[in-house]
Design a protein around this motif. Structure first.
Motif, PDB file in Angstrom:
ATOM      1  N   SER A  14    -108.069 -12.122  30.790  1.00 31.57           N
ATOM      2  CA  SER A  14    -108.914 -10.957  31.096  1.00 31.57           C
ATOM      3  C   SER A  14    -110.235 -11.026  30.344  1.00 31.57           C
ATOM      4  N   ALA A  15    -110.184 -11.444  29.078  1.00 33.17           N
ATOM      5  CA  ALA A  15    -111.404 -11.564  28.273  1.00 33.17           C
ATOM      6  C   ALA A  15    -112.333 -12.613  28.875  1.00 33.17           C
ATOM      7  N   SER A  16    -111.752 -13.728  29.335  1.00 34.48           N
ATOM      8  CA  SER A  16    -112.551 -14.790  29.946  1.00 34.48           C
ATOM      9  C   SER A  16    -113.225 -14.297  31.223  1.00 34.48           C
ATOM     10  N   ILE A  17    -112.480 -13.544  32.033  1.00 40.51           N
ATOM     11  CA  ILE A  17    -113.036 -13.001  33.277  1.00 40.51           C
ATOM     12  C   ILE A  17    -114.191 -12.046  32.974  1.00 40.51           C
ATOM     13  N   THR A  21    -118.042 -12.506  33.900  1.00 39.57           N
ATOM     14  CA  THR A  21    -118.667 -11.488  34.738  1.00 39.57           C
ATOM     15  C   THR A  21    -119.967 -10.992  34.130  1.00 39.57           C
ATOM     16  N   GLU A  22    -119.938 -10.655  32.842  1.00 37.52           N
ATOM     17  CA  GLU A  22    -121.136 -10.147  32.177  1.00 37.52           C
ATOM     18  C   GLU A  22    -122.245 -11.188  32.195  1.00 37.52           C
ATOM     19  N   SER A  23    -121.884 -12.447  31.973  1.00 35.58           N
ATOM     20  CA  SER A  23    -122.871 -13.524  31.972  1.00 35.58           C
ATOM     21  C   SER A  23    -123.502 -13.693  33.361  1.00 35.58           C
ATOM     22  N   LEU A  24    -122.665 -13.695  34.406  1.00 35.13           N
ATOM     23  CA  LEU A  24    -123.176 -13.873  35.776  1.00 35.13           C
ATOM     24  C   LEU A  24    -123.997 -12.668  36.220  1.00 35.13           C
ATOM     25  N   TYR A  28    -127.730 -13.205  37.483  1.00 35.33           N
ATOM     26  CA  TYR A  28    -128.031 -13.106  38.919  1.00 35.33           C
ATOM     27  C   TYR A  28    -128.141 -11.666  39.449  1.00 35.33           C
ATOM     28  N   GLY A  29    -127.699 -10.687  38.650  1.00 41.15           N
ATOM     29  CA  GLY A  29    -127.664  -9.313  39.133  1.00 41.15           C
ATOM     30  C   GLY A  29    -126.297  -8.976  39.693  1.00 41.15           C
ATOM     31  N   VAL A  30    -125.853  -7.753  39.486  1.00 43.23           N
ATOM     32  CA  VAL A  30    -124.506  -7.340  39.902  1.00 43.23           C
ATOM     33  C   VAL A  30    -124.274  -7.570  41.391  1.00 43.23           C
ATOM     34  N   GLU A  31    -125.240  -7.174  42.198  1.00 38.53           N
ATOM     35  CA  GLU A  31    -125.057  -7.217  43.649  1.00 38.53           C
ATOM     36  C   GLU A  31    -125.022  -8.637  44.211  1.00 38.53           C
ATOM     37  N   ASN A  32    -125.492  -9.619  43.438  1.00 39.53           N
ATOM     38  CA  ASN A  32    -125.578 -10.999  43.928  1.00 39.53           C
ATOM     39  C   ASN A  32    -124.425 -11.893  43.476  1.00 39.53           C
ATOM     40  N   VAL A  33    -123.456 -11.312  42.793  1.00 37.94           N
ATOM     41  CA  VAL A  33    -122.327 -12.099  42.285  1.00 37.94           C
ATOM     42  C   VAL A  33    -121.057 -11.690  43.022  1.00 37.94           C
ATOM     43  N   SER A  34    -120.335 -12.679  43.541  1.00 40.62           N
ATOM     44  CA  SER A  34    -119.102 -12.399  44.279  1.00 40.62           C
ATOM     45  C   SER A  34    -117.876 -12.542  43.376  1.00 40.62           C
ATOM     46  N   ILE A  38    -117.033 -15.405  40.386  1.00 37.96           N
ATOM     47  CA  ILE A  38    -116.550 -15.071  39.042  1.00 37.96           C
ATOM     48  C   ILE A  38    -115.263 -15.846  38.731  1.00 37.96           C
ATOM     49  N   ALA A  39    -114.314 -15.837  39.672  1.00 37.65           N
ATOM     50  CA  ALA A  39    -113.045 -16.532  39.465  1.00 37.65           C
ATOM     51  C   ALA A  39    -113.260 -18.026  39.263  1.00 37.65           C
ATOM     52  N   LYS A  40    -114.122 -18.615  40.089  1.00 44.38           N
ATOM     53  CA  LYS A  40    -114.390 -20.049  39.997  1.00 44.38           C
ATOM     54  C   LYS A  40    -115.035 -20.406  38.667  1.00 44.38           C
ATOM     55  N   THR A  41    -116.023 -19.609  38.232  1.00 46.47           N
ATOM     56  CA  THR A  41    -116.725 -19.880  36.977  1.00 46.47           C
ATOM     57  C   THR A  41    -115.801 -19.672  35.779  1.00 46.47           C
ATOM     58  N   ALA A  42    -114.919 -18.676  35.864  1.00 52.02           N
ATOM     59  CA  ALA A  42    -113.980 -18.390  34.769  1.00 52.02           C
ATOM     60  C   ALA A  42    -112.782 -19.334  34.778  1.00 52.02           C
TER      61      ALA A  42
END
Length: 202
Positions: A14-17, A21-24, A28-34, A38-42
């Protein structure tokens, strides 16, 4: 595997996610991140991701918890040390803190609000039942009730008024006023106080 080990592993995931999320979001902005991004990057599976968070509204709500704790601590510290300051001044100060907090995190709030009110997808925790909203509503209602008892404020319905005061600083409205109408944060605070708070007091 012992339960405490499983909980520790779950906490790490959960901490990693949330960190991802905060980094992305920042990049890129909240609205531009799917959610997929997030799952793939984490480096977590889609199933793992969606078992924890049904949508970005849920993610934003968890992401806000630590930040909101800072606001909550700041408000409590202020009120504990407010001394003989009038209830009116306390209420103004609390809303000022909340508006500056909204300024710093408006995009996250907008996402939480949009998912909680969506007809096709809703966050697991309703925005209006979430601890941050409940805390602020309870605090504002209590201050209004105190002012009414002291006959410093008009005898309004404190519960209803607390909800409507909070609704008037809806994140979407705030962003519209900032970006489309060109109001500064200080101008929004000033107009909010004169329009909504001042009329409540004698």
């Amino acid at each position: 595997m012992p339960d405490h080990t499983l909980r520790r592993d779950d906490d790490k995931i959960s901490a990693s996610i949330l960190q991802t999320t905060e980094s992305l979001f920042s990049k890129y902005g909240v609205e531009n991140v799917s959610m997929h991004q997030i799952a793939k990057t984490a480096k977590v599976g889609q199933g793992t991701m969606y078992r924890r968070y049904a949508n970005k509204g849920d993610l934003c709500m968890d992401l806000m918890k630590e930040n909101f704790q800072d606001l909550q601590d700041s408000v409590r510290h202020y009120l504990e040390n407010a001394g003989s300051i009038s209830v009116k001044e306390k209420l103004f100060a609390v809303f000022k803190k909340q508006l500056y907090f909204l300024e710093r995190h408006s995009r996250l709030f907008e996402t939480i609000h949009s998912f909680s009110t969506s007809t096709c997808e809703s966050a697991k925790t309703n925005f209006y039942e979430a601890p941050p909203y409940v805390f602020m509503h309870t605090l504002i209602r209590s201050l209004l009730e105190e002012a009414i008892r002291a006959e410093a404020a008009r005898p309004v319905n404190a519960d209803f008024t607390a909800h409507t005061l909070m609704a008037s600083i809806n994140p979407k409205v705030y962003i519209f006023l900032k970006k489309e109408k060109g109001y500064t944060t200080d101008e929004i605070i000033d107009n909010f106080s004169r329009t909504f708070l001042e009329p409540l007091f004698f």
